[in-house]
Write an enzyme that holds these catalytic residues in place. Structure first.
Site, PDB file in Angstrom:
ATOM      1  N   CYS A  26      -4.598 -18.351  15.762  1.00  0.00           N
ATOM      2  CA  CYS A  26      -5.357 -18.306  17.004  1.00  0.00           C
ATOM      3  C   CYS A  26      -6.648 -19.120  16.914  1.00  0.00           C
ATOM      4  O   CYS A  26      -7.319 -19.340  17.922  1.00  0.00           O
ATOM      5  CB  CYS A  26      -5.696 -16.864  17.375  1.00  0.00           C
ATOM      6  SG  CYS A  26      -4.224 -15.856  17.616  1.00  0.00           S
TER       7      CYS A  26
ATOM      8  N   ALA B 119      13.163  -6.662  11.958  1.00  0.00           N
ATOM      9  CA  ALA B 119      12.562  -7.895  12.488  1.00  0.00           C
ATOM     10  C   ALA B 119      11.331  -7.520  13.328  1.00  0.00           C
ATOM     11  O   ALA B 119      11.289  -6.450  13.950  1.00  0.00           O
ATOM     12  CB  ALA B 119      13.563  -8.681  13.333  1.00  0.00           C
TER      13      ALA B 119
ATOM     14  N   ARG C 279       0.835  -1.206   0.000  1.00  0.00           N
ATOM     15  CA  ARG C 279       0.000   0.000   0.000  1.00  0.00           C
ATOM     16  C   ARG C 279       0.868   1.254   0.000  1.00  0.00           C
ATOM     17  O   ARG C 279       0.460   2.284  -0.532  1.00  0.00           O
ATOM     18  CB  ARG C 279      -0.954  -0.014   1.199  1.00  0.00           C
ATOM     19  CG  ARG C 279      -2.005  -1.131   1.112  1.00  0.00           C
ATOM     20  CD  ARG C 279      -3.155  -0.947   2.087  1.00  0.00           C
ATOM     21  NE  ARG C 279      -2.735  -1.001   3.478  1.00  0.00           N
ATOM     22  CZ  ARG C 279      -2.697  -2.102   4.207  1.00  0.00           C
ATOM     23  NH1 ARG C 279      -3.049  -3.264   3.685  1.00  0.00           N
ATOM     24  NH2 ARG C 279      -2.316  -2.058   5.469  1.00  0.00           N
TER      25      ARG C 279
ATOM     26  N   THR D 267      17.193  -4.275  13.116  1.00  0.00           N
ATOM     27  CA  THR D 267      18.140  -5.151  13.824  1.00  0.00           C
ATOM     28  C   THR D 267      19.515  -4.498  13.798  1.00  0.00           C
ATOM     29  O   THR D 267      19.680  -3.376  13.303  1.00  0.00           O
ATOM     30  CB  THR D 267      18.226  -6.525  13.135  1.00  0.00           C
ATOM     31  OG1 THR D 267      18.865  -6.345  11.870  1.00  0.00           O
ATOM     32  CG2 THR D 267      16.845  -7.144  12.925  1.00  0.00           C
TER      33      THR D 267
ATOM     34  N   TYR E 201     -23.681   3.651  29.450  1.00  0.00           N
ATOM     35  CA  TYR E 201     -24.554   3.004  30.418  1.00  0.00           C
ATOM     36  C   TYR E 201     -26.011   2.958  29.967  1.00  0.00           C
ATOM     37  O   TYR E 201     -26.629   3.975  29.694  1.00  0.00           O
ATOM     38  CB  TYR E 201     -24.489   3.723  31.772  1.00  0.00           C
ATOM     39  CG  TYR E 201     -25.630   3.325  32.687  1.00  0.00           C
ATOM     40  CD1 TYR E 201     -25.869   1.979  32.951  1.00  0.00           C
ATOM     41  CD2 TYR E 201     -26.484   4.266  33.243  1.00  0.00           C
ATOM     42  CE1 TYR E 201     -26.940   1.600  33.751  1.00  0.00           C
ATOM     43  CE2 TYR E 201     -27.538   3.896  34.049  1.00  0.00           C
ATOM     44  CZ  TYR E 201     -27.768   2.556  34.296  1.00  0.00           C
ATOM     45  OH  TYR E 201     -28.830   2.170  35.068  1.00  0.00           O
TER      46      TYR E 201
ATOM     47  N   ASP F  50       7.183 -12.528  17.372  1.00  0.00           N
ATOM     48  CA  ASP F  50       7.560 -13.380  18.503  1.00  0.00           C
ATOM     49  C   ASP F  50       9.059 -13.577  18.636  1.00  0.00           C
ATOM     50  O   ASP F  50       9.532 -13.949  19.712  1.00  0.00           O
ATOM     51  CB  ASP F  50       6.919 -14.768  18.363  1.00  0.00           C
ATOM     52  CG  ASP F  50       5.401 -14.734  18.315  1.00  0.00           C
ATOM     53  OD1 ASP F  50       4.820 -13.629  18.255  1.00  0.00           O
ATOM     54  OD2 ASP F  50       4.793 -15.816  18.338  1.00  0.00           O
TER      55      ASP F  50
ATOM     56  N   ASN G 192      19.648  -2.518   6.872  1.00  0.00           N
ATOM     57  CA  ASN G 192      18.603  -2.933   5.934  1.00  0.00           C
ATOM     58  C   ASN G 192      17.918  -4.243   6.321  1.00  0.00           C
ATOM     59  O   ASN G 192      17.328  -4.909   5.474  1.00  0.00           O
ATOM     60  CB  ASN G 192      19.134  -3.025   4.497  1.00  0.00           C
ATOM     61  CG  ASN G 192      19.644  -1.684   4.017  1.00  0.00           C
ATOM     62  OD1 ASN G 192      19.041  -0.652   4.326  1.00  0.00           O
ATOM     63  ND2 ASN G 192      20.754  -1.682   3.300  1.00  0.00           N
TER      64      ASN G 192
ATOM     65  N   SER H  40      -0.524 -16.472   6.256  1.00  0.00           N
ATOM     66  CA  SER H  40      -1.635 -15.714   6.831  1.00  0.00           C
ATOM     67  C   SER H  40      -2.785 -16.593   7.292  1.00  0.00           C
ATOM     68  O   SER H  40      -3.939 -16.308   7.025  1.00  0.00           O
ATOM     69  CB  SER H  40      -2.157 -14.738   5.743  1.00  0.00           C
ATOM     70  OG  SER H  40      -2.851 -13.692   6.342  1.00  0.00           O
TER      71      SER H  40
END
Lengths: 552, 552
Positions: A42, A276, A21, A269, A424, A279, A273, A38
């Site tokens: 989960c 990362a 994009r 990192t 509420y 996890d 170039n 992709s």
């Protein structure tokens, strides 16, 4: 401009999509070691349970759909085996052939792999992880082929989701957790409620004990625990933790900390170039400042997007925010969620804090269907800064934790929560929402007008315990040694209390901490030293089911 | 120290309870004009519907329970008819007798009363308000005695709750609203969804038309509308607005603004030792700075508590926060909620803003039961400060609005929302939560990388409309005059689009704004002037059902 991305699930794919994009003309190639980019990682436990029925719904995108919509070249079953930072190349293995690719920008999102504890028999083929669509499909196939007994090693979020899924399919399920309780990031008094729910589902818990061996037989495996317990199993789910998958990158010279890649606020990192995310990287916790990998999808996606922004234009890219660490899990009819730091992290970081407990309804009590939310919040002792919160209940837990996560991100104090205008109407909340109430209690604690005592102080020191519940409650669940005076009588019986206390502090309690707070105020006004039990007996009974309290 | 409190429901009773907790020795007397202190006024429509079955559950506290727990002296059916600020006394009428009471501190929480429009027949005994337990009981009695037809005048929050309650009891229900749509604080495109739901429940709507007369007959009333429509009714519910109940206090010299008492940040009125809270006071909106009464329970309770703090110790009391104005209503299977400012308020305040629309799922699409949330957010044009948000949907609406209300209180910008760590597991949300997504769109809008066009611009100007939906969608709901190219073909058919546009801006659209955003990015990268329809056709179709758009 060629951008190579290693790992095509959460952070990697977010980086790829955003990169497109930002730059219509970049060449974007994603190398994914597994079979699917992709995918809904989960969602895997819910495919095992059957709640997600169709395997294809786990495949959120495919290489073809990513090519069509975003002109991204996704190559599955491609494993990056080497990085040459000087040459700006990676070596990629596919079907036994290694090819070399140059890059202008390299984004590493290799994720983590399951920890395999070094115990005899750990390589049994009946031991499975639940990390890929293939893992989930295999587990479901075995269930459908007649497996009847499962042992889940590790009672973290995924372990419990897997345990529930297998139990829903009718298997007997034993869960083994070496920590003192399931969901170790939860506090005792919260995890206790989840343990009750697991047992009510027919799941057998083994906490505070490790598996020491897995014996493989022709018909089944037998999991052996440190206490001698032996559990037969057709399926053993291994879910004791993950380890960043960084050997290749560390070998290429990327600076790591305990195996996780160190990155700066833009995801860079130590190699030029090379970025990362996810996890496999070290994050600095926004509350405690502690450094650790955070294995959560949201932060990984966010970092992927921001790294793509940084590649596209380093002058305008926003920094990657430090994670707050919000997580949630459904267990049976309950939800458990947490945000920010827990006691262990606060203690490790040396932060002085106070905790408030409350048990409000998920919505107005006069409207049908209100469920109790068991909520706790840690605030900094000196100024009330919100440090963490946890909630367990059947309804409305996710909402309150999301509001509190937003509060933590904004560095709100407990008292600031009082000022939140939350939505509420009787089906949704109360005029004083649980979050507002948590703020009111915290304000009282921080300004010194409320002195709390805690469940783990029960039985310590020399005090008078004053139980201000009604007689029926006192009979149903007596507190040994307590003076019993219903809260509405406290004003008229102050002399009696003063005599019984004989100069000692009066530790007041009731079921949830509300009535005892009123009594506490009366005692304070009368000059009697007092403290109110945080969360009342509801909290105390939950805490002691994990860690037995001292006897009086 | 004697504290007199006028009005014993939300703000008044909060002040009384907090005053006791702050000062055990104060004399606290509450004068309540009605029959009940501290009743569940927000629960009344649900007692009419029967969802709340027992009238006693509406009585959250009683004079006896307040005496027992808090030593508060609550006097019901006591009406304050005069204040003498110089003498520090109030005159109170009860059972025809007037007594005079001195005070050290006086807290005014008289609330508001229903506006009765000056039309012929407005005093018909069949016209009822829904403000007290007695009102609700009477309405329910009439339903149970055989009423079959109801007309609700005014489609605000309480009007719609009453309409739904009466419809649930089987009555035919007509709702009359003089504004162009129900729930006037909602934007067109949101209210439209609620109107569809009301019609699906069998409720007849008359919007943009006022009632001009009520004709009383022996058997029923007939409500006459400005357009000549005549509707017979056994019950007419009057719910067109409220007016602060301040005549007595204005007469006593308290400075008022359009009938509402002016208070400072600690709730002090213009008279010494007199505070005021709740619906009868003027608040300054925290987003727009506009001044108006806010008739919401949460802010009233909060102000009551803070006024008690100020009375107890003016040196430490926190100021009363300016309201954000969060509200919510359940309508059938939908929830509508809003926080902060709407277009009308922003226009009135002269604030330049942009709006983003999105239609994400309430949780991960691959997990069963996800419901679409129709979400819009207004952000300040120059810096993206969040000004307001509205959501409509079947699930997860309250959570997102509460998070956004918290964001507004903290003066977050749209882009800041991207950084929120919200709780994600498939049953609860998505790795990119709807709130995060709203932030991403807002960031693109604020930094200029996304140029939006809006539903109400449809048919204006000279543009090429490019419809990037798939062929089946295009056939099912065609857009006249649009060039139809599915989004995955846009890259390959740029020349065709450029030729058709002939230098005009290309207004891209799809169903929800996602695919058209991808197409928009491709057009931009190719140097073709373009804009993306905010919220896509889902938003456009909803908006035009309230206010027909121009034809192309």
């Amino acid at each position: 401009m060629r951008i190579l991305i290693v790992g095509g699930v959460a952070g990697g794919m977010s980086a790829a999509a955003r990169a497109r994009r930002r730059d219509e003309n970049a060449e974007i190639i994603v190398f994914e070691r597994g079979d699917h980019p992709s995918f809904a990682n989960c969602g895997l436990p819910y495919y095992v349970s059957g709640e997600i029925d169709d395997e294809s719904s786990l495949l959120v995108q495919t290489p073809d759909s990513l090519k069509d919509a975003l002109d991204i070249d996704v190559r599955i079953r491609h494993e990056v085996i080497a990085v040459d930072a000087a040459a700006q190349t990676v070596d990629v293995r596919h079907d036994g052939t290694v090819t070399t690719w140059t890059y202008d920008a390299l984004v590493l999102a290799p994720g983590a792999s399951a920890v395999r504890p070094p115990i005899p028999g750990i390589d049994s083929p009946r031991i499975q992880t639940l990390r890929t669509v293939g893992d989930a499909a295999r587990m479901r196939d075995e269930v459908e082929a007649g497996a009847t007994r499962a042992v889940v090693l590790g009672a973290g979020f995924i372990g419990l989701e897997a345990a529930e899924g297998l139990r829903m399919r009718g298997l007997t399920v034993d869960v083994v957790e070496s920590a003192p309780h399931v969901l170790p990031p939860l506090e005792n008094e919260q995890a206790s409620l989840i343990q009750d729910e697991l047992r009510a589902m027919g799941i057998t818990l083994h906490t505070g004990v490790a598996a020491t061996a897995v014996e493989s037989g022709p018909e089944h495996d037998t999991v052996v625990l440190a206490d001698g317990t032996r559990i037969d199993a057709d399926i053993v789910v291994l879910s004791v933790g993950v380890r960043p998958d960084t050997a290749v990158f560390e070998a290429a010279g990327i600076a790591c900390e305990r195996g996780a890649m160190i990155v700066d606020e833009h995801g860079r990192t130590s190699l030029e170039n090379v970025w990362a995310v996810g996890d496999a990287t070290v994050s600095t916790d926004s509350v405690t400042g502690l450094r650790r990998p955070v294995a959560l999808a949201g932060p990984a996606n966010r970092a992927g997007r921001l790294v793509a922004d940084h590649i596209a234009d380093p002058t305008t890219a926003r920094p990657i925010p430090q994670p707050v660490g919000t997580a949630i899990v459904r267990v049976g009819g309950l939800t458990a969620a947490l945000t920010g730091a827990n006691r262990a992290a606060l203690d490790q970081a040396g932060i002085d804090y106070r905790t408030v407990h409350l048990h409000p309804g998920s919505h107005a009590g006069y409207f049908p269907g209100a469920e109790q939310i068991h909520l706790l919040m840690h605030v900094r002792a000196d100024d009330g800064l919100i440090l963490g919160a946890q909630a367990v209940g059947a309804d409305g837990v996710d909402k309150r934790i999301d509001v509190l996560a937003t509060a933590i991100r904004n560095r709100m104090t407990g008292p600031d929560l009082i000022d939140l205008d939350l939505a509420y109407a009787p089906p949704f909340g109360s005029a004083k929402d649980p979050v507002n109430l948590a703020g009111m209690i915290a304000e009282n604690v921080v300004n010194g007008s409320l002195n709390l005592w805690y469940a783990d102080e029960y039985g310590t020191g020399d005090h008078l315990i004053l139980d201000v519940r009604g007689p029926a409650e006192q009979d149903a669940d007596p507190v040994p040694g307590a003076l019993c005076i219903p809260h509405v009588q406290v004003r008229d019986r102050l002399d009696e209390i003063r005599d019984a206390a004989a100069g000692r502090e009066v530790r007041v309690l009731c079921a949830s901490g509300m009535r005892s707070y009123l009594a506490y105020r009366i005692l304070r006004a009368a000059g009697i030293p007092a403290a109110n039990l945080s969360g009342g007996l509801l909290t105390l009974r939950a805490a002691e089911s994990i860690r037995p309290l001292q006897t009086v």
